[in-house]
Design a protein around this motif. Structure first.
Motif, PDB file in Angstrom:
ATOM      1  N   PHE A 199       0.856  -1.179   0.000  1.00 34.94           N
ATOM      2  CA  PHE A 199       0.000   0.000   0.000  1.00 34.94           C
ATOM      3  C   PHE A 199       0.903   1.243   0.000  1.00 34.94           C
ATOM      4  O   PHE A 199       1.727   1.415   0.901  1.00 34.94           O
ATOM      5  N   ASP A 200       0.732   2.104  -0.980  1.00 31.26           N
ATOM      6  CA  ASP A 200       1.500   3.349  -1.021  1.00 31.26           C
ATOM      7  C   ASP A 200       0.922   4.329  -0.012  1.00 31.26           C
ATOM      8  O   ASP A 200      -0.288   4.600  -0.022  1.00 31.26           O
ATOM      9  N   LEU A 201       1.772   4.870   0.839  1.00 30.63           N
ATOM     10  CA  LEU A 201       1.337   5.805   1.879  1.00 30.63           C
ATOM     11  C   LEU A 201       1.952   7.177   1.595  1.00 30.63           C
ATOM     12  O   LEU A 201       3.169   7.341   1.685  1.00 30.63           O
ATOM     13  N   HIS A 202       1.107   8.144   1.260  1.00 34.16           N
ATOM     14  CA  HIS A 202       1.583   9.469   0.883  1.00 34.16           C
ATOM     15  C   HIS A 202       1.261  10.546   1.920  1.00 34.16           C
ATOM     16  O   HIS A 202       1.946  11.558   1.996  1.00 34.16           O
ATOM     17  N   THR A 203       0.213  10.326   2.701  1.00 35.74           N
ATOM     18  CA  THR A 203      -0.283  11.355   3.616  1.00 35.74           C
ATOM     19  C   THR A 203      -0.509  10.788   5.008  1.00 35.74           C
ATOM     20  O   THR A 203      -0.600   9.567   5.189  1.00 35.74           O
ATOM     21  N   PRO A 204      -0.621  11.681   6.018  1.00 40.35           N
ATOM     22  CA  PRO A 204      -0.956  11.198   7.364  1.00 40.35           C
ATOM     23  C   PRO A 204      -2.268  10.413   7.382  1.00 40.35           C
ATOM     24  O   PRO A 204      -2.386   9.406   8.091  1.00 40.35           O
ATOM     25  N   GLU A 205      -3.243  10.851   6.585  1.00 41.47           N
ATOM     26  CA  GLU A 205      -4.531  10.166   6.543  1.00 41.47           C
ATOM     27  C   GLU A 205      -4.397   8.741   6.012  1.00 41.47           C
ATOM     28  O   GLU A 205      -5.044   7.812   6.506  1.00 41.47           O
ATOM     29  N   SER A 206      -3.547   8.566   4.999  1.00 46.50           N
ATOM     30  CA  SER A 206      -3.361   7.223   4.443  1.00 46.50           C
ATOM     31  C   SER A 206      -2.658   6.311   5.439  1.00 46.50           C
ATOM     32  O   SER A 206      -2.929   5.111   5.495  1.00 46.50           O
ATOM     33  N   VAL A 207      -1.759   6.877   6.249  1.00 53.05           N
ATOM     34  CA  VAL A 207      -1.092   6.091   7.295  1.00 53.05           C
ATOM     35  C   VAL A 207      -2.112   5.619   8.330  1.00 53.05           C
ATOM     36  O   VAL A 207      -2.150   4.436   8.699  1.00 53.05           O
ATOM     37  N   ASP A 208      -2.952   6.539   8.798  1.00 48.47           N
ATOM     38  CA  ASP A 208      -3.967   6.179   9.791  1.00 48.47           C
ATOM     39  C   ASP A 208      -4.918   5.115   9.238  1.00 48.47           C
ATOM     40  O   ASP A 208      -5.243   4.142   9.927  1.00 48.47           O
ATOM     41  N   ARG A 209      -5.375   5.309   8.013  1.00 44.53           N
ATOM     42  CA  ARG A 209      -6.317   4.364   7.407  1.00 44.53           C
ATOM     43  C   ARG A 209      -5.682   2.984   7.280  1.00 44.53           C
ATOM     44  O   ARG A 209      -6.324   1.960   7.555  1.00 44.53           O
ATOM     45  N   PHE A 210      -4.414   2.945   6.880  1.00 43.58           N
ATOM     46  CA  PHE A 210      -3.694   1.684   6.721  1.00 43.58           C
ATOM     47  C   PHE A 210      -3.560   0.958   8.047  1.00 43.58           C
ATOM     48  O   PHE A 210      -3.895  -0.237   8.159  1.00 43.58           O
ATOM     49  N   LEU A 211      -3.095   1.649   9.082  1.00 44.42           N
ATOM     50  CA  LEU A 211      -2.853   1.006  10.370  1.00 44.42           C
ATOM     51  C   LEU A 211      -4.157   0.633  11.082  1.00 44.42           C
ATOM     52  O   LEU A 211      -4.178  -0.323  11.869  1.00 44.42           O
ATOM     53  N   GLU A 212      -5.229   1.365  10.809  1.00 45.08           N
ATOM     54  CA  GLU A 212      -6.510   1.052  11.432  1.00 45.08           C
ATOM     55  C   GLU A 212      -7.233  -0.079  10.702  1.00 45.08           C
ATOM     56  O   GLU A 212      -8.085  -0.750  11.283  1.00 45.08           O
ATOM     57  N   THR A 213      -6.893  -0.290   9.433  1.00 47.75           N
ATOM     58  CA  THR A 213      -7.546  -1.334   8.647  1.00 47.75           C
ATOM     59  C   THR A 213      -6.900  -2.704   8.853  1.00 47.75           C
ATOM     60  O   THR A 213      -7.589  -3.729   8.888  1.00 47.75           O
ATOM     61  N   TYR A 214      -5.574  -2.710   9.015  1.00 48.69           N
ATOM     62  CA  TYR A 214      -4.837  -3.975   9.066  1.00 48.69           C
ATOM     63  C   TYR A 214      -4.166  -4.146  10.432  1.00 48.69           C
ATOM     64  O   TYR A 214      -3.178  -3.465  10.732  1.00 48.69           O
ATOM     65  N   PRO A 215      -4.690  -5.041  11.271  1.00 44.63           N
ATOM     66  CA  PRO A 215      -4.118  -5.246  12.610  1.00 44.63           C
ATOM     67  C   PRO A 215      -2.663  -5.685  12.583  1.00 44.63           C
ATOM     68  O   PRO A 215      -1.894  -5.366  13.487  1.00 44.63           O
ATOM     69  N   LEU A 216      -2.281  -6.440  11.547  1.00 48.00           N
ATOM     70  CA  LEU A 216      -0.910  -6.897  11.406  1.00 48.00           C
ATOM     71  C   LEU A 216      -0.322  -6.185  10.181  1.00 48.00           C
ATOM     72  O   LEU A 216      -0.720  -6.452   9.046  1.00 48.00           O
ATOM     73  N   ALA A 217       0.582  -5.260  10.420  1.00 44.36           N
ATOM     74  CA  ALA A 217       1.079  -4.421   9.325  1.00 44.36           C
ATOM     75  C   ALA A 217       2.524  -4.023   9.567  1.00 44.36           C
ATOM     76  O   ALA A 217       3.021  -4.028  10.700  1.00 44.36           O
ATOM     77  N   ALA A 218       3.188  -3.698   8.489  1.00 42.42           N
ATOM     78  CA  ALA A 218       4.558  -3.186   8.566  1.00 42.42           C
ATOM     79  C   ALA A 218       4.665  -1.985   7.648  1.00 42.42           C
ATOM     80  O   ALA A 218       3.911  -1.854   6.680  1.00 42.42           O
ATOM     81  N   ILE A 219       5.590  -1.109   7.948  1.00 40.19           N
ATOM     82  CA  ILE A 219       5.864   0.047   7.097  1.00 40.19           C
ATOM     83  C   ILE A 219       7.344   0.035   6.745  1.00 40.19           C
ATOM     84  O   ILE A 219       8.199  -0.157   7.624  1.00 40.19           O
TER      85      ILE A 219
END
Length: 221
Positions: free
Chosen positions: A8-28
């Motif tokens: 998932f491409d993360l460009h903005t603070p909003e995209s970071v929040d959406r990503f981490l809130e959607t996927y309980p197991l995630a890496a950046i």
């Protein structure tokens, strides 16, 4: 399922929040254009390619600096690049920076931190496939795009994605041009090499190579 389908491409603070809130197991993974980033990405790719339940957010430095700054503020993990951070339920579990991103250490921490059993597979519905390249190739082959514009469009696109494309995808896309620099290539260098090759009469014409690559992409679509 390939790793590419979980990126998932993360460009903005909003995209970071959406990503981490959607996927309980995630890496950046924070990527720059340095040679160390390419090496670190290879280690990460191999370490998590079989963890189909792990979503991977990609932040490119410097263009995605707003997202990077928010990750630092939200997680408390000081920014580095390259950097790998594992999250569970939106909270950082561990991070590895620069030279710390190496196979043995990465595998050890993942083994200690990830669930023993695989969870539901992650798939990015908006994942970027190879259709962009197929479209460029098709327009060139059909005479709707000049050779010069095709070369720059194709190589600029590949350069933007060189840091995260899987080995198989990168090797396939990279096969169109003579490229001595691998993922660290510069489009201008490859355009110059192509021009020199044409002047010297070496190898097959670019149009012929483009037709062959387009056929391969269409066959696996």
């Amino acid at each position: 399922m390939s790793l590419r389908e979980r990126i998932f491409d993360l460009h903005t603070p909003e995209s970071v929040d959406r990503f981490l809130e959607t996927y309980p197991l995630a890496a950046i993974f924070k990527a720059s254009t340095s040679d160390r980033t390419f090496e670190a990405w290879g280690f990460v790719e191999r370490a998590i390619e079989n963890r189909t339940d792990l979503a991977l957010g990609l932040i490119r430095i410097p263009e995605d600096r707003p997202a990077s700054n928010w990750v630092e503020e939200r997680s408390g993990v000081r920014h580095q690049s390259p950097q790998f951070i594992l999250f569970r339920n939106g909270k950082p579990v561990f991070d590895l920076d620069n030279r710390e991103i190496e196979p043995e250490r990465l595998s050890q921490l993942l083994a200690e931190s990830l669930p023993v059993h695989l969870g539901a597979a992650v798939k990015n519905p908006a994942v970027v496939g190879l259709h962009v390249y197929a479209d460029l190739l098709r327009r060139f082959v059909q005479g709707n795009l000049s050779e010069e514009r095709f070369q720059w469009g194709y190589l600029d696109q590949l350069k933007k994605e060189a840091g995260w494309r899987s080995e198989a995808d990168f090797e396939l896309l990279n096969s169109l041009f003579e490229n001595p620099d691998g993922r660290a290539f510069r489009p201008a260098t490859l355009v110059a090499l192509e021009f020199q090759s044409q002047l010297a009469g070496r190898g097959r014409p670019l149009l012929e190579r483009a037709r062959a690559l387009l056929a391969r992409l269409e066959a696996q679509a």
